[in-house]
Design a protein around this motif. Structure first.
Motif, mmCIF file in Angstrom:
data_model
loop_
_atom_site.group_PDB
_atom_site.id
_atom_site.type_symbol
_atom_site.label_atom_id
_atom_site.label_comp_id
_atom_site.label_asym_id
_atom_site.label_seq_id
_atom_site.Cartn_x
_atom_site.Cartn_y
_atom_site.Cartn_z
ATOM 1 N N SER A 150 35.390 61.503 74.006
ATOM 2 C CA SER A 150 36.032 62.092 72.836
ATOM 3 C C SER A 150 35.602 61.403 71.557
ATOM 4 C CB SER A 150 37.553 62.023 72.940
ATOM 5 O OG SER A 150 38.153 62.592 71.787
ATOM 6 N N ALA A 151 35.179 62.229 70.596
ATOM 7 C CA ALA A 151 34.809 61.725 69.279
ATOM 8 C C ALA A 151 36.022 61.308 68.469
ATOM 9 C CB ALA A 151 34.012 62.774 68.522
ATOM 10 N N GLN A 152 37.221 61.440 69.042
ATOM 11 C CA GLN A 152 38.403 60.886 68.377
ATOM 12 C C GLN A 152 38.333 59.359 68.332
ATOM 13 O OE1 GLN A 152 42.273 62.359 69.353
ATOM 14 N NE2 GLN A 152 41.605 64.468 69.524
ATOM 15 N N VAL B 151 31.745 58.798 68.052
ATOM 16 C CA VAL B 151 31.478 59.905 67.122
ATOM 17 C C VAL B 151 30.011 60.304 67.105
ATOM 18 C CG1 VAL B 151 31.463 60.539 64.680
ATOM 19 C CG2 VAL B 151 33.469 59.449 65.657
ATOM 20 N N ALA B 152 29.115 59.348 66.942
ATOM 21 C CA ALA B 152 27.697 59.669 66.810
ATOM 22 C C ALA B 152 27.031 59.986 68.142
ATOM 23 C CB ALA B 152 26.956 58.511 66.143
ATOM 24 N N LEU B 153 27.686 59.631 69.247
ATOM 25 C CA LEU B 153 27.060 59.742 70.570
ATOM 26 C C LEU B 153 27.518 60.951 71.374
ATOM 27 C CD1 LEU B 153 27.342 55.986 71.561
ATOM 28 C CD2 LEU B 153 25.199 57.219 71.190
ATOM 29 N N PRO C 199 38.426 71.152 68.268
ATOM 30 C CA PRO C 199 37.068 70.789 67.863
ATOM 31 C C PRO C 199 36.226 70.338 69.052
ATOM 32 C CG PRO C 199 38.640 69.118 67.179
ATOM 33 C CD PRO C 199 39.443 70.279 67.671
ATOM 34 N N LEU C 200 34.941 70.632 68.962
ATOM 35 C CA LEU C 200 34.024 70.313 70.052
ATOM 36 C C LEU C 200 33.950 68.798 70.274
ATOM 37 C CD1 LEU C 200 32.166 72.087 71.851
ATOM 38 C CD2 LEU C 200 30.283 71.463 70.331
ATOM 39 N N TRP C 201 33.950 68.396 71.562
ATOM 40 C CA TRP C 201 33.778 67.000 71.978
ATOM 41 C C TRP C 201 34.883 66.082 71.451
ATOM 42 C CZ3 TRP C 201 28.400 67.555 69.477
ATOM 43 C CH2 TRP C 201 27.592 68.389 70.261
ATOM 44 N N SER C 202 36.068 66.629 71.234
ATOM 45 C CA SER C 202 37.160 65.805 70.702
ATOM 46 C C SER C 202 38.470 66.062 71.422
ATOM 47 C CB SER C 202 37.319 66.060 69.196
ATOM 48 O OG SER C 202 36.154 65.719 68.489
#
Length: 421
Positions: A107-109, A114-116, A338-341
């Motif tokens: 999760s980009a949370q 975030v960048a990965l 949101p995508l990837w979060s």
């Protein structure tokens, strides 16, 4: 098979039809889907995780610059991924990418991820969706995004060289989620001793800028470990053997076969269906289990699932192929998916009840109205039939004849026929 089967194939197993798809797919909907399982489509491009780690290390010490850099990458990569889902000619394959990204979620949370997040999907998920589950499990467990997300990059054996020197110890986060979510499942037959054993096996697994994944023997807990009654040797190979054992375990097969059935067929799939998928899974044949599912009568029953917010946005963009896709990322954010979060390592929920609360339904309807208002007007009745075919019900058909085309388009997008998959 029939035009109705084509509508089922494009909605349930695909990501929603492009106008004109139904007539093309109706010749043989099952064969149309099976052809999509051959090979793996290369997805959107982006920087490799090892290079991203290098960039991040060069910005270390300037948290504001790191955050700004990471958010810019996430914004670009999530938009590209959504655009790819809209444009793909292999929507079943793309659905499986989305499924496994959520089932084995990062999760980009978390700011470290975030960048990965985009590279995780490109490098660990996408290349492995049509192979063996053990290869998918190894790729996701090793990836820097997963190592950072669940804090394994710092987990250190208390009796390792570094552990004795610095007095630091195990972190059980990754081990617990591998057992509970990625393999056996919460009722899969493991206990706290197994969590600790797997955590010890995973010590030394981490990352390095310019390299990506790296095994650090100085952090690895020495000695054999016993996991689920089986003994594994110390070192990186012992952990690989343990993960392969978990990937082939009967509880892992049942866990993921049920999750696939929930995602692709019904929120409460029949036990007999799951049993047949487990038989097709074998030791982790990911293509074989999807092929078996496509031959199940339940897979072709009337649509029961409700599209998630992400799926609704993608299906709408596919239904309006001549429209700009620049609002994709903003749309999934406004619908709170949101995508990837996802909110936790369990990923986004996958049942109708999770998407149909009063606030969620109101947000969907309002978003559908905005999407229709932005689009070029289409003759609503013809457009509805090009997307839904025989699924268009009397109520929707009657409503379309009583309203102008812009209002009719909003009614189509907000209708139960379009919201289901």
């Amino acid at each position: 098979m029939s035009l109705q089967d084509a509508a089922t194939a494009t909605a349930r197993f695909g990501l929603g039809p492009v106008p004109g798809d139904l007539e093309h797919v109706a010749h043989d909907p099952r064969r149309w889907l099976l052809r999509q399982l051959r090979g793996v489509e290369e997805g959107p491009r982006g920087a490799h995780s090892r290079d991203l780690l290098t960039e991040a290390s060069e910005l270390r010490g300037d948290s504001k610059a790191v955050n700004s850099w990471g958010r810019a990458i996430l914004k670009e990569q999530s938009q590209l991924a959504l655009e790819f889902s809209v444009a793909t000619k292999r929507p079943l394959q793309e659905r499986l990418v989305r499924f496994w990204s959520n089932a084995l979620a990062v999760s980009a949370q978390r700011k470290e991820v975030v960048a990965l997040a985009g590279s995780y999907e490109r490098e660990a998920i996408r290349p492995n969706i049509a192979g063996r589950f053990e290869d998918l499990l190894l790729a996701t467990t090793r990836h820097p995004a997963m190592q950072l997300y669940l804090d394994n990059h710092r987990s250190t054996g208390p009796d390792s060289r570094r552990g004795r020197r610095r007095g630091i110890g195990l972190n059980e986060n990754l081990a617990r989620e591998v057992l509970e979510l990625h393999t056996l499942g919460v009722d899969g037959g493991y206990g706290q001793a197994d969590v600790e054993a797997l955590a010890a096996l995973l010590t030394g697994w981490g990352l390095r800028a310019g390299v990506g994944f790296e095994f650090d023997a100085d952090r690895h807990q020495p000695g054999d470990k016993v996991l689920l009654g089986q003994r594994f040797s110390e070192g990186e190979d012992g952990c690989i053997d343990a993960l392969r054992m978990l990937a082939r375990h009967p509880s892992t097969a049942r866990n993921h076969c049920r999750r696939l059935a929930v995602h692709l067929v019904d929120d409460d799939p029949a036990l007999e269906l799951v049993d047949r998928l487990v038989a097709a899974w074998g030791e982790g044949d990911l293509t074989g289990v999807i092929e078996a599912l496509l031959h199940e009568p339940a897979a072709w029953q009337p649509l029961r699932k409700v599209r998630s917010p992400q799926e609704l946005v993608i299906a709408t963009a596919r239904a309006l192929p001549d429209e700009s896709t620049t609002l994709l990322r903003a749309s999934v954010q406004s619908l709170r998916q949101p995508l990837w979060s996802p909110p936790s390592p369990a990923g986004w929920p996958d049942r109708a009840v999770d998407h149909t609360g009063p606030d969620a339904v109101l947000s969907r309807v309002q978003w559908c109205q905005r999407a229709a208002a932005r689009a070029e007007p289409r003759e609503a009745s013809a457009w509805a039939r090009s997307l839904l075919g025989p699924l268009v019900g009397r109520g929707l058909d009657s409503a379309l004849t009583r309203n102008d085309d812009k209002t009719g388009m909003a009614l189509v997008l907000a209708s139960p026929e379009f919201q289901r998959r």
